[in-house]
Design a protein around this motif. Structure first.
Motif, PDB file in Angstrom:
ATOM      1  N   LEU A  82     -53.659  42.838  -7.606  1.00  0.00           N
ATOM      2  CA  LEU A  82     -54.697  41.814  -7.566  1.00  0.00           C
ATOM      3  C   LEU A  82     -54.244  40.639  -6.714  1.00  0.00           C
ATOM      4  O   LEU A  82     -53.049  40.340  -6.650  1.00  0.00           O
ATOM      5  N   PRO A  83     -55.175  39.949  -6.052  1.00  0.00           N
ATOM      6  CA  PRO A  83     -54.805  38.744  -5.299  1.00  0.00           C
ATOM      7  C   PRO A  83     -54.130  37.721  -6.215  1.00  0.00           C
ATOM      8  O   PRO A  83     -54.573  37.516  -7.348  1.00  0.00           O
ATOM      9  N   PRO A  84     -53.036  37.080  -5.759  1.00  0.00           N
ATOM     10  CA  PRO A  84     -52.280  36.171  -6.630  1.00  0.00           C
ATOM     11  C   PRO A  84     -53.000  34.880  -6.975  1.00  0.00           C
ATOM     12  O   PRO A  84     -52.633  34.198  -7.924  1.00  0.00           O
ATOM     13  N   ASP A  85     -54.041  34.525  -6.216  1.00  0.00           N
ATOM     14  CA  ASP A  85     -54.709  33.234  -6.427  1.00  0.00           C
ATOM     15  C   ASP A  85     -55.894  33.313  -7.396  1.00  0.00           C
ATOM     16  O   ASP A  85     -56.644  32.349  -7.554  1.00  0.00           O
ATOM     17  N   LEU A  86     -56.070  34.453  -8.092  1.00  0.00           N
ATOM     18  CA  LEU A  86     -57.177  34.560  -9.048  1.00  0.00           C
ATOM     19  C   LEU A  86     -56.911  33.673 -10.262  1.00  0.00           C
ATOM     20  O   LEU A  86     -55.812  33.679 -10.815  1.00  0.00           O
ATOM     21  N   ASP A  87     -57.929  32.909 -10.694  1.00  0.00           N
ATOM     22  CA  ASP A  87     -57.759  32.089 -11.899  1.00  0.00           C
ATOM     23  C   ASP A  87     -57.892  32.931 -13.172  1.00  0.00           C
ATOM     24  O   ASP A  87     -57.400  32.590 -14.231  1.00  0.00           O
ATOM     25  N   ILE A 102     -62.636  45.221 -11.848  1.00  0.00           N
ATOM     26  CA  ILE A 102     -61.180  45.323 -11.840  1.00  0.00           C
ATOM     27  C   ILE A 102     -60.659  44.303 -12.841  1.00  0.00           C
ATOM     28  O   ILE A 102     -61.010  43.126 -12.769  1.00  0.00           O
ATOM     29  N   ILE A 103     -59.832  44.741 -13.779  1.00  0.00           N
ATOM     30  CA  ILE A 103     -59.340  43.839 -14.816  1.00  0.00           C
ATOM     31  C   ILE A 103     -57.898  44.199 -15.168  1.00  0.00           C
ATOM     32  O   ILE A 103     -57.564  45.376 -15.303  1.00  0.00           O
ATOM     33  N   ASP A 104     -57.035  43.179 -15.294  1.00  0.00           N
ATOM     34  CA  ASP A 104     -55.635  43.457 -15.602  1.00  0.00           C
ATOM     35  C   ASP A 104     -55.409  43.522 -17.114  1.00  0.00           C
ATOM     36  O   ASP A 104     -56.293  43.197 -17.908  1.00  0.00           O
TER      37      ASP A 104
END
Length: 286
Positions: free
Chosen positions: A13-18, A96-98
């Protein structure tokens, strides 16, 4: 031939996601810049849920071809190695979910269900999921909302629950899980977490506070196969993934899977897969 020791790629995932969530609608036109990346075999560091609205998506998942047609939902677990083979007029929603953002109870159910195949939906269920997806994407794109993170998690979990309910109905339509089913699911979850470390049915039975014969009885009743068979199949699947998608040596793969004696690993693989590890690699790379 790829460089030595090339690992299986992992898309992150992109690192800048809040929030550890992405929700988007994709068509083949908007995928042009990403097609090359997703056509290479890879793992994701997230859980992927898709709702196919139109067209067809063909994916190879752990050596099996999955054809996802319109009005279908699909789930991909982070451990699965996959690649897109083809798109034909494809139009779909993707969530997409971590792990951190996923409700623990849903994570547990997904671990028990995985792996699953794409699920064809009836018109009523598809319409419901389509409506939920439309709300999710509106919330995701509304960056100004002060409660956006909470709204996004709640709406996306509604989407996940709706898909999960369909898979659960398919796997257990009467919702009357027996003691055998419960223990078999608990074993499967423990196996997924520990297969590189624990190889003994006795150790899994001990972890579940039951006897080895009873664990074997439960697993055999539910799956038709013994505990030893399930352990070996999980190890060999991971070995096949690494042999095909990475350039690690057989010795390195054996060590990664918890075998200090790589000769024993070769004998095990040959017996279960019907060929040596190197024969499997050469055959599938031809």
């Amino acid at each position: 031939m790829p460089k030595k020791n090339t690992p299986i790629p992992i898309i992150t995932l992109p690192p800048d996601l809040d929030v550890g969530i992405l929700f988007f609608r994709t068509s083949i036109k908007s995928l042009k810049g990403l097609v090359k990346e997703v056509q290479q075999a890879h793992r994701d560091n997230w859980h992927l849920f898709t709702l196919q609205i139109a067209g067809t998506t063909v994916m190879e998942v752990d050596f099996q071809m999955n054809i996802i047609k319109s009005h279908a939902a699909a789930y991909m677990h982070p451990s699965q190695v996959h690649r897109v083979v083809a798109f034909k007029d494809a139009d779909f929603y993707s969530l997409i979910i971590d792990n951190k953002s996923l409700k623990p109870e849903y994570l547990k159910m997904l671990e028990e269900l995985s792996p699953v195949k794409p699920l064809l939906l009836d018109k009523k269920t598809f319409a419901l999921l389509n409506d939920i997806a439309s709300i999710c994407i509106k919330i995701f794109n509304n960056k100004e909302s002060k409660l956006r993170a909470s709204l996004l998690k709640d709406s996306c979990h509604t989407f996940i629950a709706a898909i999960l309910s369909q898979y659960l109905a398919q796997s257990n339509p009467t919702d009357t899980s027996t003691r055998y089913d419960i223990i078999a699911k608990a074993f499967k979850s423990a196996l997924e977490e520990n297969f590189t470390r624990i190889k003994s049915p006795k150790e899994y039975a001990k972890g579940l506070n039951i006897s080895t014969p009873y664990l074997n009885e439960c697993v055999k009743h539910t799956t038709g196969r013994s505990v030893s068979y399930q352990i070996q199949q999980r190890i060999i699947l991971e070995a096949e993934r690494l042999l095909y998608h990475s350039n690690k040596s057989v010795k390195e793969i054996a060590h990664e899977l918890g075998y200090d004696d790589h000769s024993y690993f070769i004998r095990l693989f040959s017996r279960v897969a019907g060929m040596t590890p190197l024969a499997f690699r050469n055959k599938n790379r031809e």
